[in-house]
Write a protein that holds these residues in place. Structure first.
Motif, mmCIF file in Angstrom:
data_model
loop_
_atom_site.group_PDB
_atom_site.id
_atom_site.type_symbol
_atom_site.label_atom_id
_atom_site.label_comp_id
_atom_site.label_asym_id
_atom_site.label_seq_id
_atom_site.Cartn_x
_atom_site.Cartn_y
_atom_site.Cartn_z
ATOM 1 N N ARG A 124 0.711 4.051 -2.877
ATOM 2 C CA ARG A 124 0.343 5.438 -2.617
ATOM 3 C C ARG A 124 1.452 6.389 -3.073
ATOM 4 N N GLU A 161 0.821 -1.209 0.000
ATOM 5 C CA GLU A 161 0.000 0.000 0.000
ATOM 6 C C GLU A 161 0.857 1.262 0.000
ATOM 7 N N GLU A 189 1.114 6.621 -6.718
ATOM 8 C CA GLU A 189 -0.076 7.391 -7.048
ATOM 9 C C GLU A 189 0.192 8.890 -6.922
#
Length: 438
Positions: free
Chosen positions: A280, A276, A283
Motif C-alpha cells: 500500500r 500489505e 501504491e
C-alpha cells in the motif's frame, strides 16, 4: 635655472626706483622754482603718476595670468583638461602656475582612466544576456542595454520612452510581472517556444531622485539543464523507493513460503500484514507520481466561488482577502481544488502564522487572478528560479510535485502560474486564468 625672486622684492625695487626718481626730480626743480615746497609738491605729483604707470605696466602680465587661470578653471568645470599655462618668471606666481598645470595633468589622467573604465563597463553591460532597465521616478527609461531593447522594442532605442507604453506591446506575462512589486518568475510563449524569465527589482536614489533598476534574466537553458538533473534525481528516488519496498516484500514472501512448508502458520498473518503495508505504501507513492504524469484534460463546469472555497476550508484553514467574485468560475473543480490545496499547504509549511495564510481572488478584463499569500520566509533567488521544476524540493521529505502539479493544472486551463516575494516578507503565488467577460 634663473635665480628665484619674490613678488614682494620686485614691488619693493620698483617702489625704491620711483622714490629715487622723485627725489632727484625734486632737487632739480628747486633750482627752477627757487622754492623747496613747490619743488617737493611737483616731484610728489610726478612720482605718483610715474608709480601708477609703473604698477599698471608691471601688473599687466599678472592680470593676463589671472584671466587665463579663470578660463582654465571654467574649462575644468566643463570637463576639458587640455589647457596649460606658462609663466616666464621664477616667483610665487610661477609656483601657482606649475601647481595649476600639475593639477590639470592629474585630472587628464584621471579622466582618461575613468573614460576607459566607463567604456569597459558599458561594453560589459551592453553585451550581457541579462536585460537591464534603469527607470526614473516618473516611469521613463533612463538607460537600457541591448538585451532590454531586443526584449521590449525589437532592438530599437528605448531611452526616454515611458515603460508603461513599452509594456503595452510586450507579452501579457511580462507586462503583468512588471506591474507587480518585488522579484518574480514568469514565462513567455507556449510549448517548445516557452521562455522562462526571472525579474529582479532594486530601488535606489540617483542624483537625489528615486530610480529603479530592473533585471530580466532568461532562465530557459538553465531550467532545462536543471530538468535533466531533476529527472536523474527522480529516477534515483523511485529506484530507491522500489528497492526499499520490494526487497522486504521478497524477503517476507520467502519467509512465508518457508513457514508454510514447515507447517508453522501462526506467523503468516503478521507476514501478510507487513506485505500489505509495504504494497500500500508503494501504491500511494506511485499514485502520487502518476497523478502528475497523467493529468487528464480538465472538464470545465461553472462553479460558484463559495462552493469551491467551502470545499477547501473543509480540508485546510485560511482567510479570504476581500470579497469573492459574484460570477461563477468555469474550472475542473477537482483539479483546481487540488492545485489550490497544494498552494495553501505550502503556505502553511513556509513558517507563516496560520492567520496570515490568505486566498485572494480578483477579476479583471479577460483575466482571473487567484493569489495565495503568506508571511513566511519567502524564497531565495535560486529556489525561486527552480520552484516550478518537477521533483525540485528543498524539503527533506518533499516530492517536489506540489507547485509543479499546480503549474500543470493552471496551464491545462489555459493559464499560468507566477511566484513573487512579498514586501515585508512572505510569498505570493498567483494563478492567472483566462475568463470570458460575457
Amino acid at each position: 635655472m634663473p635665480a628665484r625672486r619674490s613678488i614682494a622684492g620686485t614691488l619693493a625695487l620698483l617702489g625704491a626706483g620711483v622714490a629715487a626718481v622723485s627725489v632727484v626730480l625734486a632737487l632739480l626743480l628747486v633750482r627752477v622754482f627757487d622754492s623747496l615746497l613747490l619743488a617737493g609738491l611737483v616731484a610728489i605729483g610726478v612720482g605718483l603718476l610715474l608709480s601708477m604707470w609703473v604698477m599698471r605696466r608691471a601688473s599687466r602680465p599678472v592680470r593676463s595670468l589671472f584671466r587665463a587661470l579663470a578660463g582654465t578653471a571654467l574649462s575644468y568645470r566643463d570637463g576639458d583638461f587640455s589647457f596649460g599655462l606658462r609663466w616666464p618668471h621664477h616667483d610665487e606666481l610661477g609656483d601657482l602656475v606649475a601647481a595649476h598645470n600639475e593639477l590639470g595633468g592629474v585630472l587628464r589622467e584621471q579622466r582618461l582612466g575613468l573614460a576607459q573604465r566607463e567604456l569597459l563597463l558599458d561594453t560589459m553591460v551592453q553585451n550581457t544576456p541579462v536585460a537591464m532597465l534603469l527607470v526614473a521616478d516618473g516611469g521613463h527609461v533612463v538607460y537600457a542595454n541591448l538585451a532590454a531593447r531586443r526584449l521590449l522594442n525589437e532592438g530599437r532605442k528605448i531611452e526616454g520612452l515611458a515603460l508603461a507604453t513599452l509594456v503595452q506591446a510586450a507579452p501579457p506575462a511580462l507586462s503583468e510581472a512588471l506591474d507587480r512589486t518585488g522579484d518574480g518568475l514568469f514565462s513567455v510563449g507556449d510549448g517548445d517556444e516557452e521562455e522562462v524569465y526571472h525579474l529582479a527589482r532594486r530601488g535606489f536614489r540617483l542624483n537625489g531622485r528615486p530610480h529603479e533598476l530592473l533585471l530580466l534574466r532568461q532562465l530557459t537553458t538553465e531550467l532545462r539543464r536543471q530538468e535533466v538533473q531533476t529527472w536523474k534525481k527522480v529516477i534515483r528516488v523511485i529506484s530507491h523507493e522500489l528497492n526499499n519496498s520490494l526487497a522486504p516484500v521478497a524477503s517476507l514472501a520467502h519467509s512465508g513460503a518457508e513457514l508454510t512448508r514447515r507447517g508453522q502458520t501462526q506467523k503468516l498473518e503478521s507476514i501478510f500484514a507487513m506485505i500489505e503495508e509495504r504494497a500500500r505504501h508503494l501504491e500511494g507513492f506511485i499514485r502520487g507520481y502518476a497523478r502528475f504524469a497523467k493529468l487528464p484534460s480538465p472538464r470545465l463546469e461553472a462553479t460558484p466561488w463559495t462552493v469551491l472555497v467551502d470545499r477547501l476550508r473543509s480540508q485546510i484553514t485560511f482567510a479570504v482577502d476581500g470579497a469573492l467574485p459574484p460570477e461563477a468560475v468555469r474550472v475542473d473543480v477537482p483539479q483546481m481544488e487540488q492545485a489550490l490545496l497544494n498552494l495553501l499547504k505550502n503556505a502553511h509549511e513556509s513558517g507563516s502564522a496560520p492567520e496570515d495564510v490568505q486566498l485572494r481572488v480578483r477579476r479583471g478584463s479577460g483575466l482571473l487572478r487567484i493569489e495565495v499569500l503568506d508571511r513566511g520566509t519567502g524564497m531565495g533567488e535560486a529556489v525561486l528560479a527552480n520552484a516550478l521544476v518537477p521533483f525540485y524540493s528543498t524539503k527533506r521529505s518533499g516530492t517536489g510535485l506540489g507547485l509543479a502539479l499546480a503549474r500543470e493544472i493552471a496551464e491545462a486551463h489555459g493559464g499560468r502560474i507566477g511566484l513573487a516575494n512579498r514586501e515585508g516578507g512572505g510569498l505570493q503565488v498567483s494563478l492567472v486564468l483566462p475568463v470570458s467577460d460575457d
